[in-house]
Each structure stands twice: as structure tokens, then as C-alpha cells.
Design a protein around this motif. Structure first.
Motif, short mmCIF file in Angstrom:
data_model
loop_
_atom_site.label_atom_id
_atom_site.label_comp_id
_atom_site.label_asym_id
_atom_site.label_seq_id
_atom_site.Cartn_x
_atom_site.Cartn_y
_atom_site.Cartn_z
N TYR A 236 -10.69 18.85 -10.39
CA TYR A 236 -9.86 19.45 -9.36
C TYR A 236 -8.71 18.53 -8.95
N ILE A 237 -7.59 19.15 -8.64
CA ILE A 237 -6.44 18.43 -8.08
C ILE A 237 -6.58 18.53 -6.57
N SER A 238 -6.92 17.41 -5.95
CA SER A 238 -7.29 17.43 -4.52
C SER A 238 -6.14 17.07 -3.60
N GLY A 239 -5.31 16.15 -4.03
CA GLY A 239 -4.22 15.72 -3.17
C GLY A 239 -3.08 15.19 -4.02
N MET A 240 -1.89 15.22 -3.45
CA MET A 240 -0.76 14.70 -4.22
C MET A 240 0.37 14.31 -3.29
N GLN A 241 1.19 13.43 -3.77
CA GLN A 241 2.44 13.13 -3.05
C GLN A 241 3.51 12.74 -4.06
N GLY A 242 4.75 12.86 -3.61
CA GLY A 242 5.88 12.78 -4.53
C GLY A 242 6.41 11.38 -4.76
N VAL A 243 7.31 11.30 -5.71
CA VAL A 243 8.08 10.08 -5.96
C VAL A 243 8.93 9.83 -4.71
N HIS A 244 8.81 8.63 -4.17
CA HIS A 244 9.68 8.24 -3.06
C HIS A 244 10.93 7.63 -3.67
N ALA A 245 12.08 8.00 -3.18
CA ALA A 245 13.31 7.61 -3.85
C ALA A 245 14.40 7.28 -2.84
N GLY A 246 15.37 6.52 -3.27
CA GLY A 246 16.47 6.14 -2.41
C GLY A 246 16.73 4.64 -2.55
N PRO A 247 17.69 4.13 -1.78
CA PRO A 247 18.06 2.71 -1.95
C PRO A 247 16.89 1.74 -1.76
N GLN A 248 15.88 2.11 -0.98
CA GLN A 248 14.74 1.20 -0.76
C GLN A 248 13.67 1.34 -1.84
N PHE A 249 13.87 2.27 -2.77
CA PHE A 249 12.82 2.55 -3.77
C PHE A 249 13.33 2.40 -5.19
N HIS A 250 13.99 1.31 -5.46
CA HIS A 250 14.55 1.08 -6.79
C HIS A 250 13.46 1.20 -7.85
N ASN A 251 13.82 1.73 -9.01
CA ASN A 251 12.81 1.96 -10.06
C ASN A 251 12.21 0.65 -10.55
N LEU A 252 10.90 0.70 -10.84
CA LEU A 252 10.12 -0.43 -11.35
C LEU A 252 9.94 -1.54 -10.32
N THR A 253 10.04 -1.20 -9.05
CA THR A 253 9.78 -2.21 -8.03
C THR A 253 9.08 -1.57 -6.83
#
Ligand SMILES: [Zn+2]
Lengths: 386, 145
Positions: A236-253
Motif C-alpha cells: 500500500y501507498i500510505s503517505g507521500m510528499q513532494g519534491v521541495h524546490a527553490g533557491p534553498q533546495f538546490h539539486n543534490l544537496t
């Protein structure tokens, strides 16, 4: 705090998976995706007429060519951009499509040849305002590994330690891969082997980096009700949350490390940053094993701190002494992960979560596994339960 | 100066920056050996990467302004793997992220300094590398305390 819809909890399930990994020089990406789809249908005990939704990411063939090849019309099709950070959102989309009734069963399909015509990975680096991992080719800042290396450097600068501290991650996942018949890289790895592996982008060595391989992956998502009629036990898929993005969420960090334009601070997730647990009705303590995106070993540190399994700067010590190995406090990437099992845009990570929760992993089975979290450094997560 | 979409110089194999239309003042500045970035007419802050609005206050009104060229070394990595033949004679080389005293951070190389002597927090100053008859890269080197 934002109220999340608990109505989604356990309403959908993964009912079938298919995976191939290796070196398939005589097969196209299309052939690999069709093969994985066939494996997943067989695994679920479904026929192609039972699938009326398709999601594909855009390495390899396109969604319409796939459907033409398998001779099926669907009423929901979507094709997204192939980066590992988008696999959780694709799985979530499949769950939401099923929950809303737009399709009864959605297949997520992917086939990949590592060196095939038409892949975008190189030209992406010349995007306006740096590439998708901060690349800047005129300055020799090349490849996704650049993003991971420059984040790791800031982490060690802020919290102490060095690239040597990443050894337990590569070694643990290699041990796991040795128990996985599908894994691509299974030769033993000692601490000396790790330390002797060549620098790629210092502070990262060869063994801190996944290697691409050929392969195909498929997951079929349907309603909890229909999944219970399938051949294998539903996950079962019980919970989920999305990719957080923006200047404070640079990729791979991780937020706070000060990569590119990020602010510098000690990141501690707040309740707002962890809404998937609320949706699933569990906490970190209920997670029997963690699956995290490990294209580069420092990402494992960031995943642990992103979800509060460890405080700021503590993950580099937590990963030692077998804590992330099978039998440890929090086993991570029990298949060997992207570092040692292989890499089909990360879909194989989800497939391991499903197989573990079905208790079909043989010698690498996490005993009595009930709840698994896929969670990665940008905050995207899916919590599964059997 | 014109926008430039060539990613590699055929003769040498050196990678080139793609120069997008709205970035021309920056590249024209670099040619004159100056760092020219956007500065907001509303909140007076500068930013990078170059973009159509001030990311701090979302004003669309900005001017192009000369930066001092001074800053600190905020972060670095050392490339040992040469991505193409051109890089074979360059490795090991550093890619750094420089904190300009005006606020934005630039990703560049670090010249006139052995990679083993690079330290986070060291003062830096801009230096300019003319790489083609039209294109100049903004680079950095150790600066005065
Ligand atoms: Zn402003």
C-alpha cells in the motif's frame, strides 16, 4: 500546519513490478521497457487490457511508441522529464490518478540503454543559469557528480570529516548487492578498496558514484481493492510528499549547506517538512528500512538528515558500525542501491521496497518488514506498508 | 556582442559558455574585464544567475552594475577525471563557488593557486581569462586580506 489529506492513506497499492539490469547491447530501450512491462503484468497476474494508464520518463522511447508496441490504448498517459528526483512524483501521480478514478491501473514503464542515441544528459549542462546539477561546462564543472561533490565539500566544511567518511555507505551497499542476484556490481569492497578507488571529483571517489547500466523497470499501481485480487500481496501507498524546490533546495544537496545561492544554516526538518508521516500515520520510528536516492554516496547523508533520522552533521557518524546494513538499526538500500545494484533512473529503488514488503527477498530480507520509506534529500517521499 | 550558442570551439575542443540574449551585458562586461551583474532598482540587491526579475523582491526594474571583484572562496571541488580530451592537460583543476561581497555566488575556476592551497574562506579577487576573440571568462585568484 498544512493539513494533508489522509483520505489517500492506503487507498492505492503497487500490485506488480518488473526489473532487468545489466548489459543488453542487442536490445533497444523500447525492447527493455516492453520486457519489464511483461514481467510486471506477469508478477501482478494482470493482462494488458487491465492497464488503462501509462507514465513514462523521457530517456529511451516515447510513451506513444511504447503503447503502439504493446498494442494498447489507454485513457491516461503522461511523459515526464527523466531525472531521479522525479521518480517519486511519478509514482505519486500514478496513485492520484488511480485514486481519482482517471484510470484503474497505471503502469510506470522505463527502458534505458546507457549509451544510446537521443539522450539529453550532456546538452542539459548548457542550460541558461547553470545545468540541472549546477554544471557549467565552460568552467569544467561537468556532470551530476559535480553537484554531489560540491555539496559534500560544504557538509564536511560545516560538520567536519572528509570523503573518507563516506566509505561505510559504499561498503554497506556493496554487501547488500552481494545478496541480490540482479545486482550489477557484486565484487567485494574493503575499506582499502574504497580508499584506493580513484578521485573523480574530490572529495568524491569512483566508489562514491553509481554507474549507469542498461535495463528496464515497471511498476503497476492500482486501487487497494483491486490489488488484493492480484497474484502477489499488495504493497500500500500510505503517505507521500513532494519534491521541495527553490533557491534553498538546490539539486543534490540539503538546505542550509550553502551550495550555489543557498543560505548557510544547520538544517533541521520541521513538522511542515515531514507531512508524509502525518498522511501515513507513522513516524520515523516505524520505518523498518529506508530506501534513498544514492546516485552519489553523500546523498545518503542528506536523506538521513532531511527526514530527521539524524540531526545536522550527525549522519556521517550514524552510517558507521553497520547501522545502515541489513540487521542494523536502519537498513538502507537493501538491494545495493544505485551504487551497487544498478540504475534504471532509480525505479529499481522502488521495486526493492515492494519486494521487501512482500517478504520475497530471500537472504537479504529485512525481518518482519512492515513499513518502508522511500525518502530523498529534496524531501520527496513515498511511505509504503504491507 | 551577439548571443552565442556554440558549445565547443572546434579548433581546440574547449567548451564554451552559451551566451543567452539577456546575458549580453554580463559578457560584454567580462570582455572589458569587469564583473557586471543586475542590481534591483527597488531593493538594491544583486543576484546570480542572470534572470528577468529580482528574486529578492520580484521587481522587474533593474540596472546593470559593476561589482567590486572582491569576495571570499565559499566552496570548491577538484576535478581529477578529464571529461574530454581538452581537459586531459588541465586535471587536476578546481571549480570554486565565490561569494562576491555584493552577495551573489559565482561558479568559476581558481587560477594562480595550487589546488592543495585552496581553503574555504580565503579572500579572492576577480581575474579575467580571454578564451576566444569574443568570449572572456570571469575567474578568480587569491586576493589580499
Ligand atoms: Zn529587489
Amino acid at each position: 500546519m498544512t493539513q494533508v489529506a489522509q483520505a489517500m492513506r492506503d487507498k492505492t497499492a503497487v500490485c506488480g513490478v518488473g526489473l532487468t539490469l545489466g548489459n543488453f547491447q542487442d536490445k533497444s530501450a523500447l525492447a527493455l521497457s516492453v520486457e519489464a512491462y511483461d514481467l510486471a503484468l506477469e508478477d501482478a497476474g494482470l493482462e494488458r487490457k487491465d492497464v488503462d494508464g501509462l507514465i513514462q520518463l523521457s530517456f529511451g522511447n516515447d510513451y506513444d511508441r511504447f503503447l503502439e508496441a504493446v498494442g494498447t490504448d489507454v485513457r491516461y498517459a503522461y511523459q515526464g522529464w527523466s531525472h531521479g528526483r522525479f521518480i517519486a512524483p511519478m509514482l505519486q501521480q500514478a496513485a492520484m490518478v488511480v485514486a481519482s478514478g482517471m484510470a484503474k491501473a497505471v503502469a510506470i514503464v522505463h527502458g534505458r540503454r546507457r549509451r544510446a542515441f537521443g539522450q539529453l544528459a550532456d546538452t542539459e549542462m548548457w542550460r541558461q543559469g547553470l545545468g540541472p546539477h549546477g554544471e557549467s561546462p565552460a568552467y569544467g564543472a561537468m556532470g551530476p557528480v559535480f553537484g554531489a561533490a560540491i555539496a559534500a565539500q560544504r557538509y564536511f566544511h560545516m560538520y567536519g570529516g572528509s570523503g573518507d567518511d563516506l566509505a561505510p555507505i559504499a561498503m554497506a551497499f556493496r554487501k547488500h548487492a552481494q545478496l541480490n542476484p540482479l545486482a550489477c556490481r557484486t565484487s567485494p569492497m574493503t575499506r582499502e578498496d574504497y580508499l584506493n578507488s580513484r578521485w573523480i571529483v574530490e572529495p568524491l571517489r569512483l566508489f562514491d558514484c553509481c554507474q549507469n547500466n542498461d535495463g528496464g523497470a515497471c511498476l503497476i499501481i492500482t486501487s487497494a481493492e483491486r490489488a488484493r485480487d492480484c497474484k502477489k500481496p499488495p504493497v500500500y501507498i500510505s503517505g507521500m510528499q513532494g519534491v521541495h524546490a527553490g533557491p534553498q533546495f538546490h539539486n543534490l544537496t540539503l538546505p542550509g549547506l550553502g551550495v550555489a545561492q543557498q543560505e548557510v544554516f544547520n538544517y533541521r526538518p520541521q513538522k511542515e517538512d515531514l507531512y508524509a508521516y502525518q498522511m501515513a500515520g507513522v513516524t520515523q520510528k516505524d520505518i523498518d528500512f529506508l530506501i534513498t536516492y544514492d546516485a552519489f554516496s553523500p546523498l545518503v547523508l542528506f536523506g538521513l538528515e532531511r527526514f530527521g533520522f539524524c540531526g545536522p552533521g550527525e549522519a556521517k557518524d550514524f552510517i558507521k558500525d553497520g547501522r545502515i546494513e541489513l540487521g542494523g538499526e536502519l537498513p538502507i538500500n537493501t538491494s545495493g542501491g544505485l551504487l551497487s545494484e544498478g540504475h534504471v533512473v532509480g525505479w529499481n529503488l522502488f521495486i526493492e521496497a515492494i519486494r521487501q514488503l512482500r517478504h520475497e527477498c530471500g537472504p537479504r530480507q529485512v525481518k518482519d518488514a512492515e513499513v518502508c520509506q522511500y525518502g530523498s534529500f529534496l524531501g520527496e517521499t513515498v511511505i509504503f506498508r504491507r | 556582442m551577439e548571443p552565442s550558442y556554440k558549445v565547443v570551439e572546434e579548433k581546440t575542443g574547449r567548451y564554451l559558455p552559451v551566451i543567452y540574449p539577456e546575458e549580453l551585458p554580463f559578457w560584454e562586461g567580462a570582455r572589458k574585464h569587469e564583473i557586471i551583474l543586475q542590481r534591483c532598482n527597488s531593493c538594491a540587491k544583486s543576484w546570480y544567475p542572470i534572470g528577468p526579475a529580482c528574486p529578492h523582491c520580484f521587481s522587474m526594474s533593474f540596472k546593470w552594475d559593476r561589482m567590486s571583484g572582491r569576495g571570499t572562496l565559499h566552496n570548491y571541488v577538484v576535478f581529477h577525471k578529464p571529461w574530454t580530451k581538452w581537459f586531459e592537460s588541465k586535471v587536476p583543476y578546481a571549480v570554486v563557488q565565490i561569494q562576491l561581497e555584493e552577495g551573489p555566488r559565482l561558479t568559476t575556476n581558481f587560477l594562480d593557486c595550487a589546488v592543495k592551497d585552496i581553503k574555504i574562506g580565503m579572500p579572492v579577487e576577480a581575474v579575467f581569462e580571454d578564451i576566444t576573440s569574443d568570449i572572456t571568462l570571469v575567474q578568480f585568484r587569491p586576493g589580499k586580506k
